[in-house]
Write an enzyme that holds these catalytic residues in place. Structure first.
Site, PDB file in Angstrom:
ATOM      1  N   ASP A 188       1.034  -1.193  -0.106  1.00 12.51           N
ATOM      2  CA  ASP A 188      -0.145  -0.073   0.052  1.00 12.51           C
ATOM      3  C   ASP A 188       0.855   1.053  -0.001  1.00 12.51           C
ATOM      4  OD1 ASP A 188      -2.459   1.412  -0.070  1.00 12.51           O
ATOM      5  OD2 ASP A 188      -2.868   1.352   2.263  1.00 12.51           O
ATOM      6  N   HIS A 224       2.145   3.664  -8.967  1.00 18.67           N
ATOM      7  CA  HIS A 224       1.937   2.290  -9.176  1.00 18.67           C
ATOM      8  C   HIS A 224       3.303   1.664 -10.202  1.00 18.67           C
ATOM      9  CE1 HIS A 224      -1.867   2.434  -7.436  1.00 18.67           C
ATOM     10  NE2 HIS A 224      -2.554   3.075  -8.488  1.00 18.67           N
ATOM     11  N   LEU A 280       9.748 -21.174  -5.441  1.00 22.26           N
ATOM     12  CA  LEU A 280       9.105 -20.202  -4.707  1.00 22.26           C
ATOM     13  C   LEU A 280       7.812 -20.422  -5.289  1.00 22.26           C
ATOM     14  CD1 LEU A 280       8.467 -17.839  -2.956  1.00 22.26           C
ATOM     15  CD2 LEU A 280       9.776 -16.352  -4.822  1.00 22.26           C
TER      16      LEU A 280
HETATM   17  C1  IPE Z   1      -5.314  -2.671  -0.044  1.00 24.50           C
HETATM   18  O1  IPE Z   1      -5.120  -1.516  -0.285  1.00 24.50           O
HETATM   19  C2  IPE Z   1      -5.363  -3.291  -1.508  1.00 24.50           C
HETATM   20  C3  IPE Z   1      -4.224  -3.501  -2.340  1.00 24.50           C
HETATM   21  C4  IPE Z   1      -3.184  -3.179  -1.567  1.00 24.50           C
HETATM   22  C5  IPE Z   1      -4.228  -4.013  -3.421  1.00 24.50           C
HETATM   23  P1  IPE Z   1      -6.094  -0.103  -0.485  1.00 24.50           P
HETATM   24  O2  IPE Z   1      -5.438   1.245  -0.710  1.00 24.50           O
HETATM   25  O3  IPE Z   1      -7.239  -0.603  -1.651  1.00 24.50           O
HETATM   26  O4  IPE Z   1      -6.916  -0.076   0.975  1.00 24.50           O
HETATM   27  P2  IPE Z   1      -7.376   0.862   1.723  1.00 24.50           P
HETATM   28  O5  IPE Z   1      -8.951   1.133   0.942  1.00 24.50           O
HETATM   29  O6  IPE Z   1      -6.655   1.803   2.207  1.00 24.50           O
HETATM   30  O7  IPE Z   1      -8.271   0.192   2.989  1.00 24.50           O
HETATM   31  C1  IPE Z   2      -1.539   0.351  -3.381  1.00 26.69           C
HETATM   32  O1  IPE Z   2      -1.422   1.727  -3.385  1.00 26.69           O
HETATM   33  C2  IPE Z   2      -1.866  -0.227  -4.680  1.00 26.69           C
HETATM   34  C3  IPE Z   2      -3.190  -0.601  -5.086  1.00 26.69           C
HETATM   35  C4  IPE Z   2      -4.152  -0.862  -4.368  1.00 26.69           C
HETATM   36  C5  IPE Z   2      -3.731  -1.288  -6.599  1.00 26.69           C
HETATM   37  P1  IPE Z   2      -2.633   2.676  -3.216  1.00 26.69           P
HETATM   38  O2  IPE Z   2      -2.737   3.088  -4.847  1.00 26.69           O
HETATM   39  O3  IPE Z   2      -3.853   2.192  -2.527  1.00 26.69           O
HETATM   40  O4  IPE Z   2      -1.878   3.982  -2.740  1.00 26.69           O
HETATM   41  P2  IPE Z   2      -2.422   4.921  -1.674  1.00 26.69           P
HETATM   42  O5  IPE Z   2      -3.052   4.127  -0.555  1.00 26.69           O
HETATM   43  O6  IPE Z   2      -3.483   5.713  -2.184  1.00 26.69           O
HETATM   44  O7  IPE Z   2      -1.394   6.028  -1.143  1.00 26.69           O
HETATM   45 MG    MG Z   3      -4.094   2.417  -0.457  1.00 22.03          MG
END
Ligand code: IPE
Ligand code: IPE
Ligand code: MG
Length: 242
Positions: free
Chosen positions: A18, A35, A129
């Site tokens: 995240d 990303h 793995l």
């Molecule tokens: C969790 O992250 C999903 C992934 C890392 C793929 P999100 O950014 O979607 O989760 P919330 O919305 O902060 O809970």
């Molecule tokens: C995690 O990063 C990647 C996915 C959920 C696909 P985020 O896109 O949720 O990044 P933040 O949480 O907005 O910083």
């Molecule tokens: Mg996120």
């Protein structure tokens, strides 16, 4: 990690990757660039996991709820995934990595599904793995899918209600042979599970770091593993003999 500090290593590490959006925002960049940068951290973590001979790694790449994001961001994530698979396939084959997925991947765009299928097939014989990508994944959905399959078994007379046990239920999860994660890591400092592996993390050790995913380095990964190695797991029991 010192070379022979291999005692008590986790067998299965699961990661909620995240913080990509915040990483980009901090730099005045578009979320999508976060990303893209996150892919480097994926490579580092996969390489390190393989080097440490940890046999299972599960990465939360796209949640069922992530479909609610802007269309352009979803499209960008899908094409980043597609390109990642293309560029890493050869390396996975050589490194003995087997790719598999969990989640409702039938919802992914065809071009992404094709790359996934090709990579899964090309790495199917590998055993060093198992890299599991959670894609269009939700823990609740996984449990619902299992409940539905079990109910179907009851409807057709193949199962009885009294057959349902934890062991039987677990056989209906997306990848029944996958051991429960020993260590669950979440980056970006959020103290939540966000619908990841709800059934499987019952006794996982949790490690949360404020580091945003694109900044998650080998050093930080090893720090998390070391932290795990020092923990005392009890599974509801005690460690006293009498
Ligand atoms: C969790 O992250 C999903 C992934 C890392 C793929 P999100 O950014 O979607 O989760 P919330 O919305 O902060 O809970
Ligand atoms: C995690 O990063 C990647 C996915 C959920 C696909 P985020 O896109 O949720 O990044 P933040 O949480 O907005 O910083
Ligand atoms: Mg996120």
């Amino acid at each position: 990690m010192v070379q022979n500090d291999t005692e008590n290593l986790p067998r299965h590490i699961a990661i909620i990757m995240d913080g990509n959006g915040r990483w980009a925002k901090k730099r005045g960049l578009k979320r999508v660039l976060g990303h893209q940068k996150g892919v480097d951290a994926v490579r580092t973590v996969v390489k390190t996991t393989r080097r440490l001979e940890i046999p299972w790694l599960t990465l939360y790449a796209f949640s069922e709820e992530n479909w609610s994001r802007p269309k352009l961001e979803v499209q960008a994530l899908m094409s980043i995934l597609r390109r990642f698979l293309q560029s890493e396939r050869q390396e996975m084959i050589q490194q003995g990595i087997r790719l598999q997925t969990i989640g409702r991947t039938d919802k992914l765009p065809a071009a992404t599904r094709d790359e996934l299928a090709a990579t899964i097939l090309a790495t199917a014989e590998n055993n060093d793995l198992v890299l599991t990508l959670a894609l269009s994944y939700g823990g609740r959905q996984e449990i619902v899918d299992a409940a539905r399959a079990i109910s179907h078994g009851i409807e057709t007379g193949a199962l009885r209600a009294s057959d349902i046990s934890e062991e039987l239920f677990a056989k209906y999860l997306y990848v029944p042979e996958m051991p429960d994660p020993d260590l669950l890591i979440r980056t970006s400092g959020e103290y939540r599970i966000s619908n990841f592996l709800l059934w499987q993390i019952a006794y996982s050790e949790i490690y949360i770091t404020p580091t945003l995913w694109p900044d998650f380095s080998e050093e930080e990964y090893i720090k998390a593993i070391r932290d795990y190695q020092r923990r005392e797991r009890r599974f509801g029991g005690t460690n006293e003999s009498d």
